[in-house]
Scaffold this motif. Structure first.
Motif, short mmCIF file in Angstrom:
data_model
loop_
_atom_site.label_atom_id
_atom_site.label_comp_id
_atom_site.label_asym_id
_atom_site.label_seq_id
_atom_site.Cartn_x
_atom_site.Cartn_y
_atom_site.Cartn_z
N GLN A 180 0.87 -1.43 0.04
CA GLN A 180 -0.08 0.10 0.06
C GLN A 180 0.66 1.35 -0.20
OE1 GLN A 180 -3.23 0.26 -0.22
NE2 GLN A 180 -3.69 -1.97 -0.03
N GLU A 181 2.12 1.15 0.29
CA GLU A 181 2.93 2.23 0.49
C GLU A 181 4.25 2.99 -0.52
OE1 GLU A 181 2.26 3.73 3.36
OE2 GLU A 181 1.09 1.98 3.85
N PRO A 182 4.11 2.22 -1.75
CA PRO A 182 5.08 2.67 -2.60
C PRO A 182 4.66 4.22 -3.20
CG PRO A 182 4.58 0.42 -3.06
CD PRO A 182 3.71 0.90 -1.97
N TYR A 183 3.42 4.75 -3.01
CA TYR A 183 3.04 5.98 -3.61
C TYR A 183 4.00 6.92 -2.62
CZ TYR A 183 0.87 7.03 0.77
OH TYR A 183 0.59 7.47 2.30
N ARG A 184 4.69 6.59 -1.47
CA ARG A 184 5.33 7.42 -0.71
C ARG A 184 6.60 8.01 -1.70
NH1 ARG A 184 3.62 8.09 4.57
NH2 ARG A 184 2.19 6.48 5.11
N PHE A 185 7.08 6.96 -2.43
CA PHE A 185 8.39 7.34 -3.10
C PHE A 185 8.16 7.37 -4.78
CE2 PHE A 185 8.67 2.90 -1.33
CZ PHE A 185 8.79 2.16 -2.53
N GLN A 186 7.07 7.50 -5.07
CA GLN A 186 6.64 7.39 -6.75
C GLN A 186 7.24 8.95 -7.03
OE1 GLN A 186 2.52 6.74 -6.74
NE2 GLN A 186 2.06 8.95 -7.07
N PRO A 187 7.15 9.16 -8.24
CA PRO A 187 7.65 10.45 -9.13
C PRO A 187 6.59 11.62 -8.32
CG PRO A 187 7.53 8.67 -10.79
CD PRO A 187 6.88 8.06 -9.55
N GLY A 188 7.23 12.61 -8.22
CA GLY A 188 6.54 13.62 -7.54
C GLY A 188 6.49 13.62 -5.75
N GLN A 189 7.08 12.61 -5.39
CA GLN A 189 7.43 12.69 -3.98
C GLN A 189 8.79 13.26 -3.53
OE1 GLN A 189 5.28 12.25 -1.98
NE2 GLN A 189 3.72 10.84 -2.14
N PRO A 190 8.87 13.75 -2.34
CA PRO A 190 10.10 14.28 -1.84
C PRO A 190 11.46 13.17 -2.06
CG PRO A 190 8.60 14.89 -0.31
CD PRO A 190 7.82 13.83 -1.45
N SER A 191 11.21 12.09 -2.02
CA SER A 191 12.13 10.98 -1.95
C SER A 191 12.46 10.46 -3.20
CB SER A 191 12.09 9.57 -1.10
OG SER A 191 10.78 9.25 -1.58
N TYR A 192 11.52 10.96 -4.44
CA TYR A 192 11.85 10.38 -5.65
C TYR A 192 13.02 11.32 -6.39
CZ TYR A 192 11.14 9.13 -10.59
OH TYR A 192 11.48 8.56 -11.84
N SER A 193 13.98 10.65 -7.03
CA SER A 193 15.07 11.17 -7.86
C SER A 193 15.72 12.36 -6.88
CB SER A 193 14.31 11.67 -9.12
OG SER A 193 15.48 12.27 -9.92
N THR A 194 15.87 12.31 -5.68
CA THR A 194 16.53 13.42 -4.94
C THR A 194 17.76 13.07 -4.09
OG1 THR A 194 14.85 12.84 -3.15
CG2 THR A 194 14.32 14.81 -4.76
N SER A 195 18.12 11.84 -4.60
CA SER A 195 19.40 11.50 -4.06
C SER A 195 19.77 11.70 -2.79
CB SER A 195 20.70 12.00 -4.96
OG SER A 195 20.46 11.55 -6.33
N LEU A 196 19.08 11.11 -1.80
CA LEU A 196 19.39 11.48 -0.36
C LEU A 196 19.96 10.23 0.44
CD1 LEU A 196 15.60 12.52 0.29
CD2 LEU A 196 17.44 13.97 -0.34
N ASN A 197 20.55 10.52 1.57
CA ASN A 197 21.15 9.64 2.40
C ASN A 197 20.09 9.01 3.25
OD1 ASN A 197 20.70 11.07 4.62
ND2 ASN A 197 22.90 12.08 4.46
N LEU A 198 20.46 8.08 4.17
CA LEU A 198 19.48 7.20 4.76
C LEU A 198 18.83 7.98 5.84
CD1 LEU A 198 18.35 4.33 5.32
CD2 LEU A 198 20.08 4.13 7.05
N ALA A 199 19.47 8.91 6.49
CA ALA A 199 18.54 9.51 7.66
C ALA A 199 17.64 10.74 6.66
CB ALA A 199 19.61 10.60 8.12
N ASP A 200 18.05 11.28 5.64
CA ASP A 200 17.39 12.14 4.96
C ASP A 200 16.17 11.49 4.16
OD1 ASP A 200 18.44 14.41 5.72
OD2 ASP A 200 19.97 14.52 3.93
N ILE A 201 16.27 10.21 3.74
CA ILE A 201 15.35 9.38 3.07
C ILE A 201 14.27 8.95 4.10
CG2 ILE A 201 15.67 6.89 3.22
CD1 ILE A 201 15.18 8.64 -0.04
N LYS A 202 14.54 8.97 5.29
CA LYS A 202 13.66 8.73 6.30
C LYS A 202 12.60 9.96 6.64
CE LYS A 202 16.18 5.34 9.10
NZ LYS A 202 17.20 5.20 10.30
N LYS A 203 13.16 11.11 6.47
CA LYS A 203 12.59 12.30 6.70
C LYS A 203 11.73 12.56 5.44
CE LYS A 203 16.15 14.53 9.41
NZ LYS A 203 17.16 15.56 9.29
#
Length: 250
Positions: A180-203
């Motif tokens: 149910q959760e992949p929408y959280r990292f689909q295109p348009g989300q803050p975690s999509y294509s933004t090259s974040l480390n582990l701490a920042d991906i959690k945020k």
């Protein structure tokens, strides 16, 4: 592990190269036949094969094709896949490319739609990383510059396998939840294509746009990127993604 990959494009080829370099037995297939699989995908011992070759007797099947083409391979997967095989989907739904899939447009999560087509639960992974970053920005565990890859899975076994393979491609795995959760990292989300480390991906996952607003953010992201011609430069892509994906859509 025995790994099959359907799709020898930018993501599939990089995964083939990295996973075979880690000692896995990898077979890669694409829609145009084994002879058209690019040499780069086979650089570390992977072999080219048919779609059936990539599916049969595998521990893991990775699907890395345009989203709508799931319809074209569903039958052959159902006919040939073992019960033990874990399926990992790296794709994203782009309405402008894939057409209107009403169930998804009305709110059905992409991974639920895929799992229903294939008759199996799927893992969602590597879909939030653009190909140049996946290719050039993998680092050993513990390095300061290591980036993170969010993923979803339905059970402990598939979660453990996904974590291992993401690690082997040079990224920190971050478990987001079930299908149910992949929408959280689909295109348009803050975690999509933004090259974040582990701490920042959690945020970024915590700050994801709600499921009801996710489609609007996906649409704005895709339309804007199309107008810009989908920049090839990874740094530019990341900068634009960080700007767009953290905006509020009116």
């Amino acid at each position: 592990m025995k790994i099959g990959i359907i799709g020898a494009g930018a993501i599939g080829s990089v995964l083939s190269k990295k996973l075979s370099a880690n000692g896995h037995q990898v077979i890669v297939a694409n829609s145009k036949g084994p002879e058209t699989v690019p040499a780069e995908a086979l650089a570390f011992g992977a072999t080219a094969g048919t779609t059936k070759d990539a599916i049969t007797d595998k521990d893991v099947l990775i699907i890395s094709i345009p989203f709508i083409q799931i319809n074209n391979i569903a039958a052959i997967i159902k006919e040939n896949i073992d019960k033990r095989t874990i399926i990992i989907d790296t794709g994203n739904y782009y309405p402008v490319r894939d057409g209107s899939i009403e169930e998804i447009l009305e709110g059905k999560p992409e991974s639920i739609w895929v799992s229903e087509k294939l008759g199996r639960d799927v893992v969602k992974a590597w879909n939030s990383v653009v190909a140049p970053v996946l290719k050039n920005n993998g680092y050993p565990a513990g390095m300061q510059n290591r980036l993170a890859v969010p993923f979803t899975a339905e059970d402990d076994n598939s979660t453990a396998v996904a974590k291992q393979l993401i690690e082997e491609t040079g990224f920190d795995p971050f478990y987001v939840g079930d299908l149910q959760e992949p929408y959280r990292f689909q295109p348009g989300q803050p975690s999509y294509s933004t090259s974040l480390n582990l701490a920042d991906i959690k945020k970024a996952i915590e700050q994801a746009h709600t499921s009801s607003n996710a489609a609007l953010h996906r649409e704005e992201f895709i339309v804007t990127m199309m107008k810009l011609g989908w920049p090839d430069d990874a740094k530019t892509m990341v900068e634009i993604s960080r700007f767009l994906n953290n905006k509020q859509v009116n």
